[in-house]
Structure formats: C-alpha cells, structure tokens
Design a protein around this motif. Sequence first.
Motif, PDB file in Angstrom:
ATOM      1  N   GLN A 144       0.803  -1.216   0.000  1.00 29.80           N
ATOM      2  CA  GLN A 144       0.000   0.000   0.000  1.00 29.80           C
ATOM      3  C   GLN A 144       0.840   1.273   0.000  1.00 29.80           C
ATOM      4  O   GLN A 144       0.302   2.369  -0.071  1.00 29.80           O
ATOM      5  CB  GLN A 144      -0.927   0.008   1.223  1.00 29.80           C
ATOM      6  N   LEU A 145       2.162   1.111   0.106  1.00 33.00           N
ATOM      7  CA  LEU A 145       3.006   2.295   0.129  1.00 33.00           C
ATOM      8  C   LEU A 145       3.004   2.970  -1.230  1.00 33.00           C
ATOM      9  O   LEU A 145       3.020   2.321  -2.263  1.00 33.00           O
ATOM     10  CB  LEU A 145       4.443   1.896   0.483  1.00 33.00           C
ATOM     11  N   LYS A 146       2.985   4.321  -1.203  1.00 36.40           N
ATOM     12  CA  LYS A 146       3.086   5.067  -2.459  1.00 36.40           C
ATOM     13  C   LYS A 146       3.841   6.344  -2.169  1.00 36.40           C
ATOM     14  O   LYS A 146       3.893   6.809  -1.031  1.00 36.40           O
ATOM     15  CB  LYS A 146       1.693   5.346  -3.008  1.00 36.40           C
ATOM     16  N   TRP A 147       4.446   6.916  -3.190  1.00 38.40           N
ATOM     17  CA  TRP A 147       5.236   8.108  -2.941  1.00 38.40           C
ATOM     18  C   TRP A 147       4.392   9.367  -3.098  1.00 38.40           C
ATOM     19  O   TRP A 147       4.722  10.423  -2.605  1.00 38.40           O
ATOM     20  CB  TRP A 147       6.455   8.148  -3.865  1.00 38.40           C
ATOM     21  N   ASP A 148       3.291   9.248  -3.797  1.00 39.62           N
ATOM     22  CA  ASP A 148       2.504  10.417  -4.168  1.00 39.62           C
ATOM     23  C   ASP A 148       1.600  10.872  -3.024  1.00 39.62           C
ATOM     24  O   ASP A 148       0.386  10.806  -3.103  1.00 39.62           O
ATOM     25  CB  ASP A 148       1.669  10.066  -5.404  1.00 39.62           C
ATOM     26  N   THR A 149       2.177  11.332  -1.904  1.00 41.76           N
ATOM     27  CA  THR A 149       1.392  11.788  -0.750  1.00 41.76           C
ATOM     28  C   THR A 149       1.947  13.127  -0.284  1.00 41.76           C
ATOM     29  O   THR A 149       3.092  13.466  -0.592  1.00 41.76           O
ATOM     30  CB  THR A 149       1.504  10.795   0.418  1.00 41.76           C
ATOM     31  N   GLU A 178      10.691  17.810  -1.748  1.00 39.70           N
ATOM     32  CA  GLU A 178      10.955  19.238  -1.844  1.00 39.70           C
ATOM     33  C   GLU A 178      12.229  19.618  -1.083  1.00 39.70           C
ATOM     34  O   GLU A 178      13.026  20.436  -1.515  1.00 39.70           O
ATOM     35  CB  GLU A 178       9.745  19.972  -1.243  1.00 39.70           C
ATOM     36  N   LYS A 179      12.419  18.979   0.068  1.00 37.91           N
ATOM     37  CA  LYS A 179      13.548  19.330   0.926  1.00 37.91           C
ATOM     38  C   LYS A 179      14.837  18.630   0.517  1.00 37.91           C
ATOM     39  O   LYS A 179      15.923  19.083   0.833  1.00 37.91           O
ATOM     40  CB  LYS A 179      13.239  18.950   2.382  1.00 37.91           C
ATOM     41  N   THR A 180      14.723  17.466  -0.109  1.00 35.13           N
ATOM     42  CA  THR A 180      15.939  16.683  -0.379  1.00 35.13           C
ATOM     43  C   THR A 180      16.129  16.360  -1.856  1.00 35.13           C
ATOM     44  O   THR A 180      17.201  15.931  -2.256  1.00 35.13           O
ATOM     45  CB  THR A 180      15.887  15.343   0.378  1.00 35.13           C
ATOM     46  N   GLY A 181      15.085  16.525  -2.653  1.00 31.96           N
ATOM     47  CA  GLY A 181      15.181  16.177  -4.068  1.00 31.96           C
ATOM     48  C   GLY A 181      14.987  14.695  -4.330  1.00 31.96           C
ATOM     49  O   GLY A 181      14.964  14.250  -5.469  1.00 31.96           O
ATOM     50  N   VAL A 182      14.840  13.922  -3.252  1.00 39.93           N
ATOM     51  CA  VAL A 182      14.796  12.467  -3.418  1.00 39.93           C
ATOM     52  C   VAL A 182      13.365  11.965  -3.555  1.00 39.93           C
ATOM     53  O   VAL A 182      12.475  12.400  -2.828  1.00 39.93           O
ATOM     54  CB  VAL A 182      15.453  11.780  -2.207  1.00 39.93           C
ATOM     55  N   THR A 183      13.154  11.075  -4.517  1.00 44.60           N
ATOM     56  CA  THR A 183      11.909  10.315  -4.541  1.00 44.60           C
ATOM     57  C   THR A 183      12.259   8.835  -4.476  1.00 44.60           C
ATOM     58  O   THR A 183      13.313   8.430  -4.940  1.00 44.60           O
ATOM     59  CB  THR A 183      11.089  10.556  -5.820  1.00 44.60           C
ATOM     60  N   PHE A 184      11.372   8.072  -3.894  1.00 51.69           N
ATOM     61  CA  PHE A 184      11.573   6.623  -3.821  1.00 51.69           C
ATOM     62  C   PHE A 184      10.680   5.940  -4.826  1.00 51.69           C
ATOM     63  O   PHE A 184       9.565   6.377  -5.083  1.00 51.69           O
ATOM     64  CB  PHE A 184      11.198   6.090  -2.438  1.00 51.69           C
ATOM     65  N   LYS A 185      11.216   4.841  -5.376  1.00 50.94           N
ATOM     66  CA  LYS A 185      10.374   3.970  -6.177  1.00 50.94           C
ATOM     67  C   LYS A 185      10.315   2.655  -5.415  1.00 50.94           C
ATOM     68  O   LYS A 185      11.347   2.055  -5.135  1.00 50.94           O
ATOM     69  CB  LYS A 185      11.014   3.759  -7.547  1.00 50.94           C
ATOM     70  N   TYR A 186       9.115   2.264  -4.992  1.00 52.39           N
ATOM     71  CA  TYR A 186       8.986   1.075  -4.151  1.00 52.39           C
ATOM     72  C   TYR A 186       9.048  -0.187  -4.989  1.00 52.39           C
ATOM     73  O   TYR A 186       8.339  -0.320  -5.985  1.00 52.39           O
ATOM     74  CB  TYR A 186       7.679   1.117  -3.361  1.00 52.39           C
ATOM     75  N   ASP A 187       9.929  -1.071  -4.586  1.00 50.16           N
ATOM     76  CA  ASP A 187      10.066  -2.353  -5.274  1.00 50.16           C
ATOM     77  C   ASP A 187       9.363  -3.395  -4.399  1.00 50.16           C
ATOM     78  O   ASP A 187       9.892  -3.820  -3.388  1.00 50.16           O
ATOM     79  CB  ASP A 187      11.559  -2.665  -5.429  1.00 50.16           C
ATOM     80  N   LEU A 188       8.173  -3.746  -4.803  1.00 53.39           N
ATOM     81  CA  LEU A 188       7.312  -4.567  -3.946  1.00 53.39           C
ATOM     82  C   LEU A 188       7.698  -6.043  -4.002  1.00 53.39           C
ATOM     83  O   LEU A 188       7.877  -6.608  -5.072  1.00 53.39           O
ATOM     84  CB  LEU A 188       5.860  -4.399  -4.400  1.00 53.39           C
ATOM     85  N   THR A 189       7.858  -6.643  -2.834  1.00 52.49           N
ATOM     86  CA  THR A 189       8.096  -8.081  -2.766  1.00 52.49           C
ATOM     87  C   THR A 189       6.805  -8.756  -2.350  1.00 52.49           C
ATOM     88  O   THR A 189       6.278  -8.468  -1.290  1.00 52.49           O
ATOM     89  CB  THR A 189       9.175  -8.410  -1.728  1.00 52.49           C
ATOM     90  N   VAL A 190       6.313  -9.624  -3.208  1.00 53.69           N
ATOM     91  CA  VAL A 190       5.113 -10.371  -2.852  1.00 53.69           C
ATOM     92  C   VAL A 190       5.573 -11.763  -2.461  1.00 53.69           C
ATOM     93  O   VAL A 190       6.300 -12.401  -3.191  1.00 53.69           O
ATOM     94  CB  VAL A 190       4.147 -10.439  -4.036  1.00 53.69           C
ATOM     95  N   LYS A 224       6.719  16.681   0.410  1.00 50.98           N
ATOM     96  CA  LYS A 224       7.485  17.630   1.206  1.00 50.98           C
ATOM     97  C   LYS A 224       8.933  17.137   1.348  1.00 50.98           C
ATOM     98  O   LYS A 224       9.874  17.925   1.272  1.00 50.98           O
ATOM     99  CB  LYS A 224       6.828  17.751   2.589  1.00 50.98           C
ATOM    100  N   ILE A 225       9.078  15.846   1.568  1.00 49.89           N
ATOM    101  CA  ILE A 225      10.430  15.295   1.703  1.00 49.89           C
ATOM    102  C   ILE A 225      11.195  15.502   0.399  1.00 49.89           C
ATOM    103  O   ILE A 225      12.366  15.906   0.397  1.00 49.89           O
ATOM    104  CB  ILE A 225      10.368  13.796   2.077  1.00 49.89           C
ATOM    105  N   GLY A 242       0.913   9.779   3.966  1.00 50.02           N
ATOM    106  CA  GLY A 242       2.356   9.550   3.865  1.00 50.02           C
ATOM    107  C   GLY A 242       3.020   9.319   5.209  1.00 50.02           C
ATOM    108  O   GLY A 242       4.232   9.417   5.336  1.00 50.02           O
ATOM    109  N   PHE A 243       2.217   9.036   6.257  1.00 47.15           N
ATOM    110  CA  PHE A 243       2.805   8.755   7.561  1.00 47.15           C
ATOM    111  C   PHE A 243       3.534   7.422   7.572  1.00 47.15           C
ATOM    112  O   PHE A 243       4.429   7.193   8.353  1.00 47.15           O
ATOM    113  CB  PHE A 243       1.742   8.760   8.663  1.00 47.15           C
ATOM    114  N   LYS A 244       3.124   6.537   6.663  1.00 47.88           N
ATOM    115  CA  LYS A 244       3.765   5.222   6.641  1.00 47.88           C
ATOM    116  C   LYS A 244       4.888   5.209   5.626  1.00 47.88           C
ATOM    117  O   LYS A 244       4.797   5.811   4.562  1.00 47.88           O
ATOM    118  CB  LYS A 244       2.736   4.145   6.302  1.00 47.88           C
TER     119      LYS A 244
END
Lengths: 340, 577
Positions: free
Chosen positions: B74-79, B87-99, B84-85, B433-435
């Motif tokens: 259920q994690l997503k970056w678009d929150t 904006e402050k760091t320039g970093v985005t994460f791409k989640y690599d989901l393990t099922v 805000k993160i 985006g708390f999680k």
Amino acid sequence: MHNKDRFTSKTVTRKVQKKMSKATEQIKLASYLPQAKRRGFFGKLIKQQQLLIMSVPFVLIALVFSYGPLWGWIMAFQDYKIGKGVLGSSFVGFDNFVKIFQDEQFYFVMRNTLAMSFMGLIASFVGSIVLALLLNEVRKTFFKRAIQTITYIPHFVSWVVIANVVTFFLSPDGGLLNVIMMKLKLINEPIYFMIKGEWFWIIHTLASLWKELGWSTIIYLAVLMGLNPEHYEAAEMDGASRFRKMWHISIPGLMPTAILLLTMSIGWAINSGFESQFVLGNPAVIEYSDVIDLYALRYSTQLSDYSYGMAINMFKSVISVLMVLSVTYLAKKTQQSRLF
Amino acid sequence: MTKRGTKKTLTVSMVMILIAVIFAGCSGNNGNNNAPTNSAASPAATNGEAAAEETPAAPDLTPVEFTINTSDDQLKWDTPINKKITEKTGVTFKYDLTVGDQFQRWDLWLASKDYPDIIVLDPKYTLRYKEAGAIIPLNDLIEKYGPNIKEKFGDKFNLLKDENGDIYSLYSVLLAKEAPADATGNFIVQYDVLKEAGYPEIKTFDQLYEVIKAYKTKHPQVDGKDTIGFGAYMNGWVMKHAFNNPIIWGSGLADHGNYTISDSGEVDYNPVSEATKTYYQFLNKLNNEGMLDKESFSMDEKAFQAKAAQGRILAAYSPNWLLGDAEKSLRAAGQPERAYAHIPIYFNENVVDHSNSSTPTSAGNYQWTISSKTKNPERIIQMIDYLFSDEAQVLTQWGIEGEDYSVVDGKRTVNPELVTKRQTDANIDYDRGFKSVGTGNTFWFGVGHGAKLADGDYSTPLTKDVVELGYDDMTKEVLAKYGKQVWADFLAPVEYVPGFLWQLTPPEATKVEEQKMDDTWRKNIPKIILSKDAAAFEKSWSQMVTEIDKAGVKKVNEAYTKLWKEFIEKYNQNIAG
C-alpha cells in the motif's frame, strides 16, 4: 446406386494417388542415395545444408541455456561463498554429497518426491488415455468439445488458486465436502483432510489429475483422430463391438505415442518441481509433502549454502538421465517407439 | 511398413513441436518477470551521476530517484508528506514490492547482483550482503553528510558499528523515557465475551478458558457460523506467533524470539521448555473441547484475520499488527462489540512481567543498507540525515502544520479530523504519507513515542489523550469497567535491555541444526495439540523433545549463549567507549 458409385471411384482415386506419391518418393530417394554414398560424409553435409542451417538456432539455444550453466556444477565440490565467487571458494571434494546421504531427512524427501511423481504419472497416464478413448466414442461434436474444454481449463489456472479451492473444499470449518458428508450423516464430526499426512499423496495426486487431465488428453485425441478409419470399418464388418474396437484398434494405435510421452515424463519424475506441494502442504503434513526441491530450498537457498543445493541438483540430474535411459531400453526391448 | 513409419515420424515431430512450444512459453515468462527491476534503476542512476558532479557543499536538491524494497503493497510516494520530503531533499523513492517470501527474493538479488538502491534487510541478510560486498560502509558518508544522524544517536552512535567499527546499516534510535501510549497486550478477548461474563479480571489462561467456554456454550454460532473459542494460525512464518510467543509473554519474559535467556545469560531453545508444554496442554484442552479453531494448522494469518473480521474468534494470541484491520472492519460493519480487548495473560497469578522491554536502538528486521551499485549514495545519506532532523521528525510524525496538526498553546495538537479519519479509514496513514518502509519500531526514522525534541514538545503525537480520542465508545466503556484509560495501562513498566537475541546475527556454524530444530518443532506441533488424551499428549511431547535433542539443540544453545555473552560484553564496552 449413383452415390455408391461415386464413393468407390473416389476411394480408388485416393489409393492411386497415394501409390503414385509413394513411387515418386522412392524414385527421389533412389536418385539421392548413390550420390550420397559416393561423396561420403561431406557430401551428405552439403546435401542437407538447409536442414543444418535451420537447426543451428536450436542447437545454440541448447548450448547456451542447457550446457552453458553446467560449469556451475563446480560449486557442488566447493564450500561456495557468494562473496568469494566460484574462483575464490575453496574445494572440499565430495563433502557435500556425503552430507546429503548422511541426512535422514533426505531419504524422506526422496521417497515423497518419487512417490508423488509416480502416482501422478500413473494417474495422468491412465486417466488421460481413458478420457481420450471415451471422448473418441462420443459422436455429438458439441458435447465432445464441451467436455474437452471443461476438462482442460484447470490447466491454465495457477496452482495457488487450485490449492485454495482444494483447501476450501476440504476444510473442516464449513468445507463443502465435510458439509455434504455431515448432512448425509456419513460422519459425526468434520474430517480435517489437510493435516492427515498419509492422505496427502492422494489429495495431491487427485488435485494434479484434476488440473492436468484435460490437457494431457489433447494429444491422445489427436492421435486417435489420425488412426486409419478403414481399420474401424473392417472391424465393424467383422462384427466387433465398441469395446473390441477400442481394445484392438484404438489402444494399439495410441501406444507408440503413449510410450514416448511416458519416457519423457519419467525423465521429469525427480524434477517434478515443488509448486503444488508448496501450496497444498502445511507443517502438519510435512513428512509426506516435503519434496526434494523444497528440501533444497530450506537447507540450501534459505541458509545460503549454495554448494549443498548444487550437489542435490547434480544428484537429481544423474538420476533423471538414468531413468530415461532405462525406460528407453525397456521400450526398445518391447519394440515400441522410443525417444532415441 | 513405410506408412507406419511416416505416421510414427509425424507423431514424434508433433510431440517435439508441442514440447518446444511449451518450453518457449515457459522461458518467455521467466524473462518477463526479471525485466522491470533493471529498467527502473537505470534512469535514476544516470540522473544521479549528473547531480554528483556539482559541488557537495550546498544541499543538492536536483531530483533523483532511488529504488527501495518493501513488502507493503500500500506504500506510495505520491502523498503530501512524501512530496514535502522530495521538496527538501530532491529524493523520490520507487517502491520495489516483494510479494511472498522476502528472504528468497533477497537471496535471488544477491545471486544475480541486482538489487534496489536502498535495501531494507534483517540482521542475518545484512551480514550476508556485507560478506558479498553488496552494500557499502557508511562511516565516511555519515561523517560528511550526517550531522543529524550523529546528534540523534548521541552516545548510542557506537552501537551502529560492527566488530570492525564499520557501519553498514541505519535504523531508528529510541530516545523515549516513557512507555508509548498505544502499546497493547498481546492476547485478545472479544468485548462481548467480557460483557457476558460481567467484566471479570482475566490474568491467567485458566480464567480465559472459563470465560470463553461459558460464552461458546451459550452462543455456539455467530452470524450463522460456528463460534471459534480460540484462534491460531500455523501455515507460514507467523506460526511462531501462535506457538512460541504466547509462552514467552505468558511467562512475562522479554521477547528473544524462539529462545529464552536466563539471568546468568544462558540461552535456551524455548519450544522444548516446560512452559511450552504447559501452554500446549492448554491448547490441547481447548482442542479436545472443540474450542480451538479446527483449521488452525493449515491456516495462515490472512485466514485468521478474515475469521476475526467475521467476529467468530473469541480469543487468541495476536499482537496488534497481526490482527490487521479486522477490528476496523468490525466497527465499520456496525459490530463494535465484536472488537477485542488487548490484554496480557499469564501462566499463573505469580508471574512477574518483564515483557514490556525496549532497546536503545531498533536494530531489528528493518535495517536500511545502501547497495554498492548505487551511483550517488551521498544523496541517500543526505536524505536520511534530513529525516533525522527535528524539522523532519515533526513532518513525518505529526504531518503538515495546518493540515494534520496545529500549534495550540505552544503545543502541537493533532487535528480532530485526522483523529476521526484514523478511526474509520484504514488507508489514511498511507494516503497522508505517515507510513514508510519500516526503520525499526517506527516509520521514517522516528525517535520513539514519548521522546521529546529540542523544542521541548513530544516528537510524536502519541499521548494517552490522543490514543483515547481514537477509541470508539464501546472500547471506552470496556476500559472504564476496568478503571483504565488506555490498553497500555494494563502493561508492566518499560524495562531497557541491551538488545534482543533475534537482532543479533545468528551463529553461522549451527544454521543447519537450527533449521532442523525448527522443522522438527513445526512438524510435531499438530500431533501434540491434536492428541486425544493425556497419555497421547505425553507421548507426542516426549517424541518431539527427543527429536529436537537429536537435531542438535545443545550445540545451538551453546552457540547462542556464546553469541549473547559476546554481545553483552561488546555492548558494555561500546557504551563505555
């Protein structure tokens, strides 16, 4: 009268055509043979160049994907560490193989693997031939097609889904089978099928049979359709019953293909994978559901002991080759068609 | 003869073609499965390369994307918080989901040398990846880019280091002096059961047995389905929560996994202990009276959650996370009386509870490591350093000012809308985006509930009042009957321990024995608990003990005892030096 005439004339023309084509073939062969003999091996090569060129990609695929990775077998004789790689790991001789044969659990998983493979093999061999023979006797095309489609659809369903269906069906907590048996007063309390170790092989075989029956029938049906109708006509003239026709024409007609397929599946017997056991099994039946690949998974992959896994894998390959060779040998003895 | 020959050749070639087609199909599939991981990483890497050439002095805010593994679908970056993160760091994460099985995937990555930029691993795999050179030491990077990391860890900074003084993984640090207000006991009992019994005090397994027995006799069915007295789940890795952890918590011990540690530091394999035998006797009794879930042994935690959400399970051992969203769905379905009281239950009245223990860091199953394949690891450290800063602590734990919280009388207060939403909307924390991928006990490198930031205010919004705001009326009513405000009030005071055994890297030499012991244990549990009478129970139990003995339990206990003693020694040195 008129109709019958036309029929016979057609059959005659067909026969003549067949004979003629055979004759031309023989002429062609005759014209090749002496030449080939004269030019020897290389002459043959040049003659068959088109065939050779066509086979190159397949030989390459086999070399790259089947023979290439074999160098990894070195790991079986090493104490392989991922960080050090094959070149850096130390050699330990046959230690890994000794470890395999000293482990009691290994004999259990061997027993389970072979038992489930052969039970599956026999069930699917007999089941698919019987279903093919029965379907072959069905005259209504629609009915035949419907049955065929219904039986082969489970083949395309993932094992995970099949396992869930089986588990729900057999569940002691409101599972259909238990509910029916309770309603019929056959049992007093629900039976927990999925934790009865000694039943696991049977449940597994039945589930596999259900999943693969229709699929393995297809090829037999194709063979049956290809059998010469004249034989059936002749048998009918002699007053053979349906059963007799099956026994003397259909089954012998199926046998070459059946033996061939059996030979190949026996090669796979020890390599039967672990998917079905993994999803159907649970800790309660592990003594019966654990197969060689699951064992390798737990004691090699999960512990990062890749050498041990490789040793198991080598052992499996050797057994497979031996089994295929022995079945081929038997088939040769009984004059049936064979793989090589 | 020739005719038969041609036919034979025809059949053979047909079979061959069929096989070729089948094989081609199979190999094609495998190829597809592997492809996406590669393509995702490369654009990020090229981006990063360009960025790295700039001067390192000013914080680099050029957009860069890193891949990170997670098993939370259920994690997503678009929150809002994530944006805000960025904006402050320039970093985005791409989640690599393990099922499915993450351990297998970690192995696969290691073997194929193809991993995400940030690999979140447990201690065992951190060591494996380190040995393989798949992850990089972070000391220099933290020295250069991590002032906040150093500040937050403070005198615990040495605990990050391995035996060579190298830091390979980062996780959150615990600065709390108070117990978190949302902590709960690990046994669950349905409200309705308590209500019918007149809200008795339930402290022991015997008392629990009495109340569920009374309820089940009176109500053999819930909503047309059989009532389940006690739930359990055996299929899958969670089985240890049903068949080992209740024994640990029931004895009031700190949770060291499948092991117990005596005061003198001796480690013992718990599944063969006397306490385990007593607990299995309890389960055996439940089973023989038809109160244990009939399907326990082939069920996984998802099935358990589904049954709990149907309101059929009266009691069980289930930590909050394991229960999942079952309670939320019960409340949403208008059945608040089927939700659960979360309380500790013990073997007997005399058990002294030491189970509410905590470590100075949360070096557990969520350690963030940085892959050696990553082009610009300094950006990752910069980002993590930002997450450790007070500003980011507020952002990640409290949210965005005005939207999620506001400052009232100089104190941060969660907005009431968020509180109500959290009660009803299972996805709200994901949506805001708390999680994040875990960092130990918290998300986003939080410093622990009950800890305070430099401004003197709490680092997280978790106070008893806030926790109470999240309760529904039924819960408040039940708690009032027991004279408590929150479930945490049932727990013993917090005790600090240097670490937990499962946080340490298990001894390499005995891993096969350990696997054998666990296999033997798992295999025997159903037999023991399904025993028809005491004699059969005794027989199955002693058989398991003998088998586990044979599998090498003594050797493993010794190896762990040695490991633990070394750890304590090192810990004392580290804290000192």
